[in-house]
Design a protein around this motif. Structure first.
Motif, PDB file in Angstrom:
ATOM      1  N   GLN A   1      16.073  71.437  30.607  1.00 10.58           N
ATOM      2  CA  GLN A   1      15.699  71.379  29.194  1.00 10.58           C
ATOM      3  C   GLN A   1      16.289  72.559  28.421  1.00 10.58           C
ATOM      4  O   GLN A   1      16.808  72.399  27.312  1.00 10.58           O
ATOM      5  CB  GLN A   1      14.175  71.369  29.063  1.00 10.58           C
ATOM      6  N   ALA A   2      16.216  73.748  29.021  1.00 10.74           N
ATOM      7  CA  ALA A   2      16.781  74.929  28.373  1.00 10.74           C
ATOM      8  C   ALA A   2      18.295  74.802  28.245  1.00 10.74           C
ATOM      9  O   ALA A   2      18.881  75.143  27.207  1.00 10.74           O
ATOM     10  CB  ALA A   2      16.411  76.181  29.168  1.00 10.74           C
ATOM     11  N   ALA A   3      18.953  74.296  29.304  1.00 10.84           N
ATOM     12  CA  ALA A   3      20.403  74.117  29.248  1.00 10.84           C
ATOM     13  C   ALA A   3      20.786  73.085  28.198  1.00 10.84           C
ATOM     14  O   ALA A   3      21.799  73.229  27.497  1.00 10.84           O
ATOM     15  CB  ALA A   3      20.930  73.699  30.622  1.00 10.84           C
ATOM     16  N   SER A   4      19.967  72.038  28.059  1.00 15.45           N
ATOM     17  CA  SER A   4      20.229  71.013  27.051  1.00 15.45           C
ATOM     18  C   SER A   4      20.126  71.596  25.648  1.00 15.45           C
ATOM     19  O   SER A   4      20.961  71.299  24.774  1.00 15.45           O
ATOM     20  CB  SER A   4      19.237  69.863  27.217  1.00 15.45           C
ATOM     21  N   ALA A   5      19.119  72.438  25.425  1.00 17.82           N
ATOM     22  CA  ALA A   5      18.940  73.048  24.103  1.00 17.82           C
ATOM     23  C   ALA A   5      20.117  73.950  23.745  1.00 17.82           C
ATOM     24  O   ALA A   5      20.463  74.089  22.574  1.00 17.82           O
ATOM     25  CB  ALA A   5      17.634  73.836  24.072  1.00 17.82           C
ATOM     26  N   ARG A   6      20.747  74.550  24.752  1.00 18.61           N
ATOM     27  CA  ARG A   6      21.892  75.430  24.517  1.00 18.61           C
ATOM     28  C   ARG A   6      23.212  74.664  24.476  1.00 18.61           C
ATOM     29  O   ARG A   6      24.277  75.249  24.270  1.00 18.61           O
ATOM     30  CB  ARG A   6      21.970  76.507  25.607  1.00 18.61           C
ATOM     31  N   GLY A   7      23.144  73.373  24.731  1.00 19.14           N
ATOM     32  CA  GLY A   7      24.359  72.572  24.742  1.00 19.14           C
ATOM     33  C   GLY A   7      25.211  72.782  25.966  1.00 19.14           C
ATOM     34  O   GLY A   7      26.426  72.551  25.935  1.00 19.14           O
ATOM     35  N   GLU A   8      24.596  73.202  27.068  1.00 23.67           N
ATOM     36  CA  GLU A   8      25.357  73.553  28.273  1.00 23.67           C
ATOM     37  C   GLU A   8      25.333  72.455  29.335  1.00 23.67           C
ATOM     38  O   GLU A   8      25.827  72.663  30.440  1.00 23.67           O
ATOM     39  CB  GLU A   8      24.796  74.853  28.876  1.00 23.67           C
ATOM     40  N   THR A   9      24.746  71.314  29.027  1.00 28.09           N
ATOM     41  CA  THR A   9      24.746  70.212  29.986  1.00 28.09           C
ATOM     42  C   THR A   9      24.799  68.907  29.210  1.00 28.09           C
ATOM     43  O   THR A   9      24.691  68.887  27.971  1.00 28.09           O
ATOM     44  CB  THR A   9      23.497  70.249  30.885  1.00 28.09           C
ATOM     45  N   THR A  10      24.981  67.806  29.919  1.00 26.62           N
ATOM     46  CA  THR A  10      25.091  66.503  29.284  1.00 26.62           C
ATOM     47  C   THR A  10      23.887  65.641  29.637  1.00 26.62           C
ATOM     48  O   THR A  10      23.209  65.871  30.640  1.00 26.62           O
ATOM     49  CB  THR A  10      26.367  65.780  29.731  1.00 26.62           C
ATOM     50  N   LEU A  11      23.646  64.640  28.812  1.00 27.67           N
ATOM     51  CA  LEU A  11      22.548  63.720  29.077  1.00 27.67           C
ATOM     52  C   LEU A  11      22.781  62.967  30.389  1.00 27.67           C
ATOM     53  O   LEU A  11      21.835  62.673  31.127  1.00 27.67           O
ATOM     54  CB  LEU A  11      22.404  62.734  27.925  1.00 27.67           C
ATOM     55  N   ALA A  12      24.047  62.685  30.692  1.00 25.33           N
ATOM     56  CA  ALA A  12      24.364  61.985  31.948  1.00 25.33           C
ATOM     57  C   ALA A  12      23.969  62.830  33.154  1.00 25.33           C
ATOM     58  O   ALA A  12      23.417  62.321  34.138  1.00 25.33           O
ATOM     59  CB  ALA A  12      25.845  61.642  32.006  1.00 25.33           C
ATOM     60  N   HIS A  13      24.261  64.145  33.080  1.00 27.19           N
ATOM     61  CA  HIS A  13      23.887  65.041  34.185  1.00 27.19           C
ATOM     62  C   HIS A  13      22.371  65.139  34.316  1.00 27.19           C
ATOM     63  O   HIS A  13      21.827  65.092  35.422  1.00 27.19           O
ATOM     64  CB  HIS A  13      24.490  66.424  33.941  1.00 27.19           C
ATOM     65  N   ILE A  14      21.686  65.243  33.173  1.00 21.82           N
ATOM     66  CA  ILE A  14      20.221  65.321  33.198  1.00 21.82           C
ATOM     67  C   ILE A  14      19.640  64.031  33.783  1.00 21.82           C
ATOM     68  O   ILE A  14      18.742  64.057  34.629  1.00 21.82           O
ATOM     69  CB  ILE A  14      19.683  65.556  31.771  1.00 21.82           C
ATOM     70  N   SER A  15      20.162  62.906  33.326  1.00 27.27           N
ATOM     71  CA  SER A  15      19.665  61.611  33.801  1.00 27.27           C
ATOM     72  C   SER A  15      19.840  61.466  35.312  1.00 27.27           C
ATOM     73  O   SER A  15      18.933  61.006  36.012  1.00 27.27           O
ATOM     74  CB  SER A  15      20.396  60.476  33.078  1.00 27.27           C
ATOM     75  N   ALA A  16      20.992  61.887  35.828  1.00 26.82           N
ATOM     76  CA  ALA A  16      21.243  61.791  37.275  1.00 26.82           C
ATOM     77  C   ALA A  16      20.260  62.665  38.050  1.00 26.82           C
ATOM     78  O   ALA A  16      19.741  62.255  39.101  1.00 26.82           O
ATOM     79  CB  ALA A  16      22.679  62.191  37.584  1.00 26.82           C
ATOM     80  N   SER A  17      19.988  63.862  37.540  1.00 29.54           N
ATOM     81  CA  SER A  17      19.065  64.772  38.216  1.00 29.54           C
ATOM     82  C   SER A  17      17.649  64.216  38.216  1.00 29.54           C
ATOM     83  O   SER A  17      16.952  64.241  39.232  1.00 29.54           O
ATOM     84  CB  SER A  17      19.103  66.143  37.534  1.00 29.54           C
ATOM     85  N   VAL A  18      17.214  63.698  37.053  1.00 30.43           N
ATOM     86  CA  VAL A  18      15.867  63.133  36.948  1.00 30.43           C
ATOM     87  C   VAL A  18      15.729  61.914  37.851  1.00 30.43           C
ATOM     88  O   VAL A  18      14.746  61.760  38.583  1.00 30.43           O
ATOM     89  CB  VAL A  18      15.551  62.769  35.487  1.00 30.43           C
ATOM     90  N   GLN A  19      16.719  61.040  37.840  1.00 31.73           N
ATOM     91  CA  GLN A  19      16.656  59.829  38.657  1.00 31.73           C
ATOM     92  C   GLN A  19      16.627  60.160  40.142  1.00 31.73           C
ATOM     93  O   GLN A  19      15.967  59.468  40.928  1.00 31.73           O
ATOM     94  CB  GLN A  19      17.831  58.920  38.324  1.00 31.73           C
ATOM     95  N   SER A  20      17.339  61.219  40.528  1.00 29.49           N
ATOM     96  CA  SER A  20      17.329  61.624  41.929  1.00 29.49           C
ATOM     97  C   SER A  20      15.920  62.036  42.358  1.00 29.49           C
ATOM     98  O   SER A  20      15.451  61.639  43.431  1.00 29.49           O
ATOM     99  CB  SER A  20      18.312  62.778  42.143  1.00 29.49           C
ATOM    100  N   TRP A  21      15.249  62.848  41.524  1.00 33.61           N
ATOM    101  CA  TRP A  21      13.897  63.271  41.878  1.00 33.61           C
ATOM    102  C   TRP A  21      12.930  62.085  41.866  1.00 33.61           C
ATOM    103  O   TRP A  21      12.098  61.941  42.762  1.00 33.61           O
ATOM    104  CB  TRP A  21      13.393  64.346  40.918  1.00 33.61           C
TER     105      TRP A  21
END
Length: 354
Positions: A309-329
């Motif tokens: 979430q912090a990386a997203s707020a800073r623009g340092e990650t993508t929604l695709a990367h976040i989605s993959a991480s969340v789906q994995s968990w």
């Protein structure tokens, strides 16, 4: 006892080396060292084949780094060309042991894994009242090279294959020294504890040899102790029974047997428990009626989501990367009874679309 000869030509065969390259590059195709090796693939494989055939092959230096989840470990990564050799060797000798491994050994084997091990253990929590839960103190740093070579020699009668295995084994000598605390066992002389030991965590060969080493324990538990409800994942293992006294006796017998392998069962973590109180196993807490995630697993997921979430707020990650991480968990958490937990955890986070 059947022994196997003429293995080395199969290890060195160009077709095996090409297959081994393809196996070693899985999930790493974008790494620069893979691209560099692949750019002159035929030349690199032929050179590797020549070195293996002439027995001039020498492993390179490891790249060492620490990981901290789920606990701190020293990981040692071999150079890419060495990983190709590791696959080439395992492609030929692993089937020899795969036919001898027990069914309920679950680490680093095709068709096994943590979730199958968890389901098997949960099945037995419904059938037995007690469990002996064990793990081994500093397992990878403690593996004795001489004992392992003798185990390999029981079935491999090809000296060149044994020399290659010994060369790879020696390349990891000392990598885990900082993790090891010296122990003396009955029958040791002054020099026995100084023998080469330790496997670098990260090698394919280390994972395979760990199973070969602890197959000795598996066979002891199944054949000598005659425990029908036993399973192992790496150096963590469970024995189930309705007889609590029997499990305590088995604990003592296992400690005595492990000394032959110069290993020690963890004195605090190796204990007998009532299954109705829950069994911590591979990130889950197993009860006869249901399965939960361990608290530590949930806490790690929460920290990971907070960092994303912090990386997203800073623009340092993508929604695709976040989605993959969340789906994995989520895919992992779905193996337990966690529908409400997943809603609560995921409901606390929002991510900006980018």
């Amino acid at each position: 006892m059947k022994t196997y000869k003429q293995l080395y030509p199969r290890v060195c065969a160009f077709e095996n080396l090409l297959l081994s390259f393809e196996q070693a590059r899985q999930h790493k195709r974008m790494k620069p060292y893979v691209a560099e090796f692949e750019y002159n693939l035929e030349h690199n494989l032929l050179r590797l084949q020549e070195e293996l055939l002439s027995e001039t092959y020498q492993p390179g230096a490891y790249h060492n780094f620490q990981i901290y989840e789920p606990k701190q470990r020293l990981i040692s990564a071999a150079p890419f060309r060495d990983r190709v050799v590791h696959h080439a060797l395992c492609n030929v000798i692993e089937p020899i042991w795969e036919a001898r491994f027990i069914h309920d050994s679950y680490a680093c084997r095709v068709g096994k894994g943590t979730h199958r091990a968890m389901l098997r253990a949960h099945e037995w929590t419904k059938q037995f009242r007690y469990v002996l839960k064990c793990d081994i103190v500093k397992f990878f740093p403690s593996i004795d090279h001489e004992i392992l070579r003798n185990i390999l020699r029981r079935y491999i009668a090809d000296e060149r294959t044994l020399r290659l295995a010994a060369r790879i084994l020696a390349s990891g000598e000392g990598v885990q020294d900082a993790e090891y605390k010296m122990h003396w066992f009955d029958g040791d002389n002054l020099f026995t504890p100084l023998r080469p030991r330790g496997l670098p965590i990260g090698n394919l060969t280390s994972q395979f040899w760990a199973n070969v080493y602890l197959n000795e324990l598996d066979q002891f538990v199944k054949r000598e102790l005659k425990c029908g409800a036993y399973l192992r994942y790496a150096d963590d293992f469970l024995l189930f029974s309705d007889n609590k006294a029997q499990l305590w006796q088995w604990r003592a017998d296992i400690q005595t047997f492990l000394a032959r392998l110069r290993l020690i069962a963890h004195p605090r973590k190796s204990t007998v428990l009532a299954v109705k109180s829950g069994v911590d196993w591979l990130g889950f807490r197993l009860f006869p009626t249901h399965r939960l995630l361990r608290r530590e697993n949930v806490q790690r997921a929460f920290r990971r989501l907070k960092a994303l979430q912090a990386a997203s707020a800073r623009g340092e990650t993508t929604l695709a990367h976040i989605s993959a991480s969340v789906q994995s968990w989520v895919a992992h958490a779905e193996w337990a009874d966690t529908r409400g937990l997943r809603r609560r955890v995921l409901g606390q986070f929002a991510f900006a679309r980018r």
